[in-house]
Scaffold this motif. Structure first.
Motif, PDB file in Angstrom:
ATOM      1  N   ASP A  37       7.471  44.280  60.913  1.00 25.07           N
ATOM      2  CA  ASP A  37       8.465  43.468  61.617  1.00 25.07           C
ATOM      3  C   ASP A  37       9.574  44.411  62.063  1.00 25.07           C
ATOM      4  N   LYS A  38       9.592  44.763  63.346  1.00 25.38           N
ATOM      5  CA  LYS A  38      10.526  45.767  63.837  1.00 25.38           C
ATOM      6  C   LYS A  38      11.977  45.370  63.588  1.00 25.38           C
ATOM      7  N   ARG A  39      12.285  44.092  63.577  1.00 25.35           N
ATOM      8  CA  ARG A  39      13.653  43.649  63.347  1.00 25.35           C
ATOM      9  C   ARG A  39      14.071  43.937  61.910  1.00 25.35           C
ATOM     10  N   ARG A  40      13.225  43.589  60.965  1.00 26.55           N
ATOM     11  CA  ARG A  40      13.546  43.818  59.559  1.00 26.55           C
ATOM     12  C   ARG A  40      13.584  45.307  59.243  1.00 26.55           C
TER      13      ARG A  40
ATOM     14  N   PRO B  95       7.848  43.745  71.282  1.00 23.41           N
ATOM     15  CA  PRO B  95       7.418  42.628  70.437  1.00 23.41           C
ATOM     16  C   PRO B  95       7.708  42.939  68.974  1.00 23.41           C
ATOM     17  N   ALA B  96       8.253  41.992  68.266  1.00 21.29           N
ATOM     18  CA  ALA B  96       8.660  42.235  66.882  1.00 21.29           C
ATOM     19  C   ALA B  96       7.493  42.659  66.005  1.00 21.29           C
TER      20      ALA B  96
ATOM     21  N   ALA C 283       8.509  36.356  74.410  1.00 24.23           N
ATOM     22  CA  ALA C 283       9.627  36.001  73.535  1.00 24.23           C
ATOM     23  C   ALA C 283       9.283  35.048  72.393  1.00 24.23           C
ATOM     24  N   PRO C 284       8.411  34.041  72.579  1.00 21.57           N
ATOM     25  CA  PRO C 284       8.177  33.107  71.464  1.00 21.57           C
ATOM     26  C   PRO C 284       7.649  33.768  70.188  1.00 21.57           C
ATOM     27  N   ASP C 285       6.999  34.909  70.301  1.00 20.59           N
ATOM     28  CA  ASP C 285       6.506  35.610  69.120  1.00 20.59           C
ATOM     29  C   ASP C 285       7.540  36.570  68.536  1.00 20.59           C
ATOM     30  N   GLY C 286       8.726  36.633  69.127  1.00 22.86           N
ATOM     31  CA  GLY C 286       9.796  37.463  68.592  1.00 22.86           C
ATOM     32  C   GLY C 286       9.944  38.779  69.341  1.00 22.86           C
ATOM     33  N   LEU C 287      11.194  39.143  69.639  1.00 20.87           N
ATOM     34  CA  LEU C 287      11.491  40.385  70.346  1.00 20.87           C
ATOM     35  C   LEU C 287      12.508  41.206  69.568  1.00 20.87           C
ATOM     36  N   HIS C 288      12.371  42.500  69.695  1.00 25.04           N
ATOM     37  CA  HIS C 288      13.371  43.448  69.169  1.00 25.04           C
ATOM     38  C   HIS C 288      13.771  44.337  70.337  1.00 25.04           C
TER      39      HIS C 288
END
Length: 366
Positions: A113-116, A157-158, A212-217
């Protein structure tokens, strides 16, 4: 040493690690197929060492991870968040039998998870590109870029890997430009092995909104150093806390992944350009990254020197980033080095030095 590999049996990653075990005079590892894990197989028992390898490159495994009725079409970018959720859930089931995982669920969950991962590294003081607050579509992305005063960003994508879905986005007086592997069709997005250049803002917005619905970083696009008219960065594999293997990735565009047709650069030339002090500082950063994941035998660090070579930053950290075919250091490839770390005691010593008690005194990044 009893060792099980969770992987796709026909994948070269499994074959290469098995070869390293046999070359070291160790028994052939048991292979627990990802497909079996995802259809209810019993987890490895306590007392077993478990290497978890990438579940990628198998359409049926991808379908099972996403809990989908049908496999994705070749190269289709679909259900990335579902794949991630399925992976985290499956890793929990692998660990439930009490075995020791060489890349445990809690680490893989962060690394994928690129955000975490970015948040963890940033909190630990590891140099990383600045990131935007969460964005949920193209309009929010452009608004956030304007607020930050940024004209160039990487939209990721995250839960993506291998540059799948990554967009290098630049906004300037001549409009918006995007470089990406994404091929947009009316009925889906597909990851190709060819870089595409988009200049129609509506088309770019459509791609971002569909990802975007699957998460973006989203990170600031930092200017990388270059050699021989190519920008360069590094994949550094850190094993038991020590950077052991590094490959230079040289590209004429912003995406440097080797599978996109980019070249392996000359590591000696890069080290000479950076100088001893800058190189040493970069390798210390890679060690600090690994210390943030002390229960993982290895991590793959994507590291970039910035223009001028005096500064560097970590672009990403990979849970399954040890596939560097033909890359030897001290006569060993990345898989042989991992086996050596396990059998020679370096893995045990590093875990003892970075375990919970040690981290109370010196947290990762200290």
């Amino acid at each position: 040493m009893r060792l099980t590999v969770v992987g796709n049996p026909d994948n070269r990653r499994v074959a290469l690690f098995t070869g390293a075990m046999l070359a070291a005079g160790l028994p052939r590892p048991t292979v627990l197929p990802w497909a079996d894990v995802l259809t209810g197989a019993a987890p490895p028992p306590a007392g077993t060492l478990v290497r978890v390898d990438s579940p990628g490159e198998d359409p049926e495994v991808d379908r099972l991870l996403r809990r989908a009725a049908a496999p994705a079409r070749h190269g289709e970018l679909i259900g990335l968040a579902g794949t991630y959720a399925g992976l985290v859930d499956a890793l929990g089931r692998v660990a439930a039998g009490g075995a020791t995982l060489l890349n445990p669920p809690q680490d893989v969950a962060v690394l994928c998870d690129k955000r975490r991962c970015h948040a963890l590294l940033s909190a630990a003081g590891v140099p990383v590109p600045a990131a935007l607050p969460p964005v949920r579509g193209y309009a929010g992305l452009r608004a956030a870029m304007t607020a930050a005063g940024w004209s160039r960003v990487f939209v990721k994508p995250a839960h993506g890997s291998s540059a799948a879905g990554v967009i290098a986005l630049a906004v300037g007086p001549r409009g918006v430009q995007a470089v990406t592997t994404v091929e947009a069709t009316p009925d889906g997005l597909f990851n190709s092995l060819r870089l595409r250049h988009y200049r129609d803002e509506a088309e770019i917005a459509g791609i971002v909104d569909r990802l975007a619905p699957d998460g973006l970083h989203v990170e600031r696009w930092l200017p990388k150093a270059g050699l021989r008219e190519r920008v360069v960065d590094l994949r550094v594999v850190v094993i038991a806390g020590r950077p052991t293997h590094a490959v230079v990735r040289a590209a004429r565009g912003p995406l440097t992944n080797l599978h996109l047709g980019n070249a392996r650069g000359d590591l000696g030339e890069l080290r000479a350009a950076a100088g001893a002090a800058a190189w040493s500082a970069a390798m210390e950063t890679c060690e600090r990254v690994a210390a943030c994941f002390p229960a993982s035998l290895h991590v793959g660090v994507d590291l970039m020197f910035l223009v001028g070579w005096r500064r560097h930053a970590v672009a990403e950290v990979n849970a399954f980033g040890d596939l560097l075919p033909g890359m030897l250091a001290g006569g060993r490839d990345t898989y042989a080095e991992q086996v050596h770390a396990l059998t020679g005691g370096r893995w045990d010593r590093w875990r003892a030095a970075t375990g919970p008690a040690a981290r109370e005194v010196a947290p990762c990044g200290a």
